[in-house]
Design an enzyme around this catalytic site. Sequence first.
Site, PDB file in Angstrom:
ATOM      1  N   HIS A 155     -10.145  -1.393   0.159  1.00 29.14           N
ATOM      2  CA  HIS A 155      -9.507  -2.320   1.090  1.00 29.14           C
ATOM      3  C   HIS A 155     -10.520  -3.358   1.541  1.00 29.14           C
ATOM      4  CE1 HIS A 155      -5.918   0.131   1.306  1.00 29.14           C
ATOM      5  NE2 HIS A 155      -6.703   1.167   1.381  1.00 29.14           N
ATOM      6  N   ASP A 209      -1.990  -0.486   4.830  1.00 35.14           N
ATOM      7  CA  ASP A 209      -2.445   0.898   4.813  1.00 35.14           C
ATOM      8  C   ASP A 209      -2.018   1.608   6.097  1.00 35.14           C
ATOM      9  OD1 ASP A 209      -3.872   3.120   3.721  1.00 35.14           O
ATOM     10  OD2 ASP A 209      -5.481   2.701   5.133  1.00 35.14           O
ATOM     11  N   GLU A 262       2.932   3.074  -4.513  1.00 33.69           N
ATOM     12  CA  GLU A 262       2.555   1.678  -4.796  1.00 33.69           C
ATOM     13  C   GLU A 262       3.698   0.959  -5.518  1.00 33.69           C
ATOM     14  OE1 GLU A 262       0.085  -0.098  -3.786  1.00 33.69           O
ATOM     15  OE2 GLU A 262      -1.267   1.433  -3.016  1.00 33.69           O
ATOM     16  N   ASP A 319      -3.919  -2.151  -3.867  1.00 36.03           N
ATOM     17  CA  ASP A 319      -5.170  -1.441  -4.131  1.00 36.03           C
ATOM     18  C   ASP A 319      -4.987  -0.448  -5.281  1.00 36.03           C
ATOM     19  OD1 ASP A 319      -3.653   0.482  -2.892  1.00 36.03           O
ATOM     20  OD2 ASP A 319      -5.209   1.152  -1.525  1.00 36.03           O
ATOM     21  N   ASP A 379       0.843  -1.187   0.000  1.00 30.48           N
ATOM     22  CA  ASP A 379       0.000   0.000   0.000  1.00 30.48           C
ATOM     23  C   ASP A 379       0.881   1.239   0.000  1.00 30.48           C
ATOM     24  OD1 ASP A 379      -2.310   1.421  -0.170  1.00 30.48           O
ATOM     25  OD2 ASP A 379      -2.847   1.260   1.922  1.00 30.48           O
ATOM     26  N   GLY A 380       0.365   2.294  -0.597  1.00 24.34           N
ATOM     27  CA  GLY A 380       1.048   3.576  -0.598  1.00 24.34           C
ATOM     28  C   GLY A 380       0.127   4.617  -0.008  1.00 24.34           C
TER      29      GLY A 380
END
Length: 170
Positions: free
Chosen positions: A134, A144, A52, A74, A8-9
């Site tokens: 998510h 996250d 990401e 995501d 996740d970013g």
Amino acid sequence: MQVKIYTDGAARGNPDGPGGYGTILQYTDPAGRLHEREYSKGYKKTTNNRMELMAAIVGLEALNRPCEVELYSDSQYLVNAFNQHWLDSWLRNSWLRKNRKSGKSEPVKNVDLWKRLLTAAKPHQITWNWVRGHNGHPENERCDRLATAAADGEDLAEDTDFLIEKPETL
């Protein structure tokens, strides 16, 4: 070896503000025990897509031998680049794309990171999975939280040369 990578970013909603990535590597050792490794780092002046890419690079570079990898993200941008062969097209077009409005060619964003990701991905058999939002993936939620913690950290690095440190390998 089979490995699951959850990425996740966090751009924190501001391209000029703090951002960070979170990566969780999950694997089973030869004795059948489940292990996890977590990585996160904060950056300034970044975008979510770049985060990401960095999260995926960190997960893949942590593997020191060819593995069967399931990568969860995501980011539709990241997953579709592989599942819909966008990268093949970009490579054929020398990393340029046409701007629909002006008709001019422009470079694909994050080229250095895409090339580094391709290098990291090469030895592995990877399944790219898009996690919508998510929903239903608590591991992605943990990523996250990692990414947000990295973004909120005091020791944010400037993301000027797109360099990220190689992670400790598995």
